[in-house]
Scaffold this motif. Structure first.
Motif, PDB file in Angstrom:
ATOM      1  N   VAL A  32     -19.168 -17.637  31.398  1.00  0.00           N
ATOM      2  CA  VAL A  32     -19.100 -16.236  30.495  1.00  0.00           C
ATOM      3  C   VAL A  32     -18.160 -16.978  31.953  1.00  0.00           C
ATOM      4  O   VAL A  32     -18.334 -16.890  33.275  1.00  0.00           O
ATOM      5  N   LEU A  33     -16.822 -16.165  31.707  1.00  0.00           N
ATOM      6  CA  LEU A  33     -15.605 -15.223  32.099  1.00  0.00           C
ATOM      7  C   LEU A  33     -15.237 -13.997  31.208  1.00  0.00           C
ATOM      8  O   LEU A  33     -15.819 -13.220  31.020  1.00  0.00           O
ATOM      9  N   VAL A  34     -15.150 -13.111  32.449  1.00  0.00           N
ATOM     10  CA  VAL A  34     -14.465 -11.832  33.178  1.00  0.00           C
ATOM     11  C   VAL A  34     -13.303 -11.676  33.563  1.00  0.00           C
ATOM     12  O   VAL A  34     -12.894 -12.525  34.868  1.00  0.00           O
ATOM     13  N   VAL A  35     -11.967 -11.806  32.704  1.00  0.00           N
ATOM     14  CA  VAL A  35     -10.205 -11.269  33.818  1.00  0.00           C
ATOM     15  C   VAL A  35      -9.788 -10.528  33.491  1.00  0.00           C
ATOM     16  O   VAL A  35      -9.894  -9.416  31.548  1.00  0.00           O
ATOM     17  N   PHE A  75      -9.805  -5.257  30.268  1.00  0.00           N
ATOM     18  CA  PHE A  75     -10.390  -6.502  30.914  1.00  0.00           C
ATOM     19  C   PHE A  75     -11.311  -7.565  29.909  1.00  0.00           C
ATOM     20  O   PHE A  75     -11.665  -6.813  28.350  1.00  0.00           O
ATOM     21  N   LEU A  76     -11.000  -8.595  29.866  1.00  0.00           N
ATOM     22  CA  LEU A  76     -11.296  -9.561  28.837  1.00  0.00           C
ATOM     23  C   LEU A  76     -12.972  -9.595  29.170  1.00  0.00           C
ATOM     24  O   LEU A  76     -13.047 -10.832  29.956  1.00  0.00           O
ATOM     25  N   LEU A  77     -13.813  -9.505  28.409  1.00  0.00           N
ATOM     26  CA  LEU A  77     -15.666 -10.570  28.473  1.00  0.00           C
ATOM     27  C   LEU A  77     -15.014 -12.142  27.303  1.00  0.00           C
ATOM     28  O   LEU A  77     -15.341 -11.867  26.538  1.00  0.00           O
ATOM     29  N   GLY A  78     -15.136 -13.172  27.847  1.00  0.00           N
ATOM     30  CA  GLY A  78     -15.307 -14.118  27.415  1.00  0.00           C
ATOM     31  C   GLY A  78     -16.056 -15.090  27.965  1.00  0.00           C
ATOM     32  O   GLY A  78     -16.937 -14.931  28.328  1.00  0.00           O
ATOM     33  N   GLY A  79     -16.842 -15.436  26.535  1.00  0.00           N
ATOM     34  CA  GLY A  79     -17.183 -16.501  26.423  1.00  0.00           C
ATOM     35  C   GLY A  79     -17.505 -17.833  26.515  1.00  0.00           C
ATOM     36  O   GLY A  79     -16.656 -18.390  27.200  1.00  0.00           O
ATOM     37  N   PRO A  80     -18.234 -18.906  26.435  1.00  0.00           N
ATOM     38  CA  PRO A  80     -17.925 -20.777  26.055  1.00  0.00           C
ATOM     39  C   PRO A  80     -16.782 -20.738  25.283  1.00  0.00           C
ATOM     40  O   PRO A  80     -16.384 -21.907  25.866  1.00  0.00           O
ATOM     41  N   ILE A  81     -16.586 -20.652  24.000  1.00  0.00           N
ATOM     42  CA  ILE A  81     -14.849 -20.637  23.593  1.00  0.00           C
ATOM     43  C   ILE A  81     -14.023 -20.407  24.385  1.00  0.00           C
ATOM     44  O   ILE A  81     -13.066 -20.608  25.174  1.00  0.00           O
TER      45      ILE A  81
END
Length: 175
Positions: A154-157, A64-70
């Motif tokens: 924050v996004l978690v995909v 899974f991906l931990l994504g921030g502002p970008i």
């Protein structure tokens, strides 16, 4: 003699299972505890948490991906994250996650809800069913799950329905 033996067997069967070892992962102001057997890989400004096997047939390892502002800024066809569309940061055709020889196609929203993401934070949770190679129905499909914490960007995909991930995120600690 039979009674003590039965009681011992009963206690052995109901004893709590050993807790698997964990390790902390800190990202964008929060820390989660993940199983020690999972691996973390940096992807630009994001983190990918590898949770299982990597197949040559798949577009990505079980992860899974931990994504921030970008990741939030470029989450939808190169534009900002939109909760009414699956996470799709590129503007081109993407590979089908479980079988990269096909392309991802039609997406159907399955569920949307608000959920806890650590103490004091809420995430918008959206689950999508994504079919692959629209010209050949039934070839392959996968589920995309997205947790979006708007207040923290924050996004978690998750493309693999990672077992236990929702519980891991509920227990996040914000610093």
């Amino acid at each position: 003699m039979i009674l003590p033996l039965a009681l011992s067997a009963s206690l052995a069967l109901t004893a709590p299972a050993a807790v698997a070892p964990t390790k902390p992962v800190t990202f964008q102001g929060f820390t989660i505890q993940i199983p020690a057997r999972w691996h973390v890989k940096k992807e630009g400004v994001n983190l990918r948490v590898i949770t299982g096997a990597c197949s040559a047939k798949a577009a990505e390892c079980r992860s899974f991906l931990l994504g921030g502002p970008i990741a939030v800024k470029y989450a939808s066809e190169g534009g900002a994250y939109r909760s009414d569309q699956p996470y799709h940061p590129s503007s081109g055709v993407t590979e089908c996650v479980p079988e990269k020889k096909y392309t991802s196609g039609r997406a159907t929203r399955v569920k949307t809800s608000q959920t806890a993401f650590g103490a004091g934070q809420r995430a918008r949770f959206t689950e999508w069913k994504i079919s692959c190679d629209g010209s050949r129905p039934g070839v392959a499909s996968y589920t995309q799950r997205v947790w979006y914490v708007k207040a923290r960007k924050v996004l978690v995909v998750d493309h693999w329905k990672t077992p236990g991930l929702a519980a891991v995120l509920r227990e996040a600690v914000w610093g």
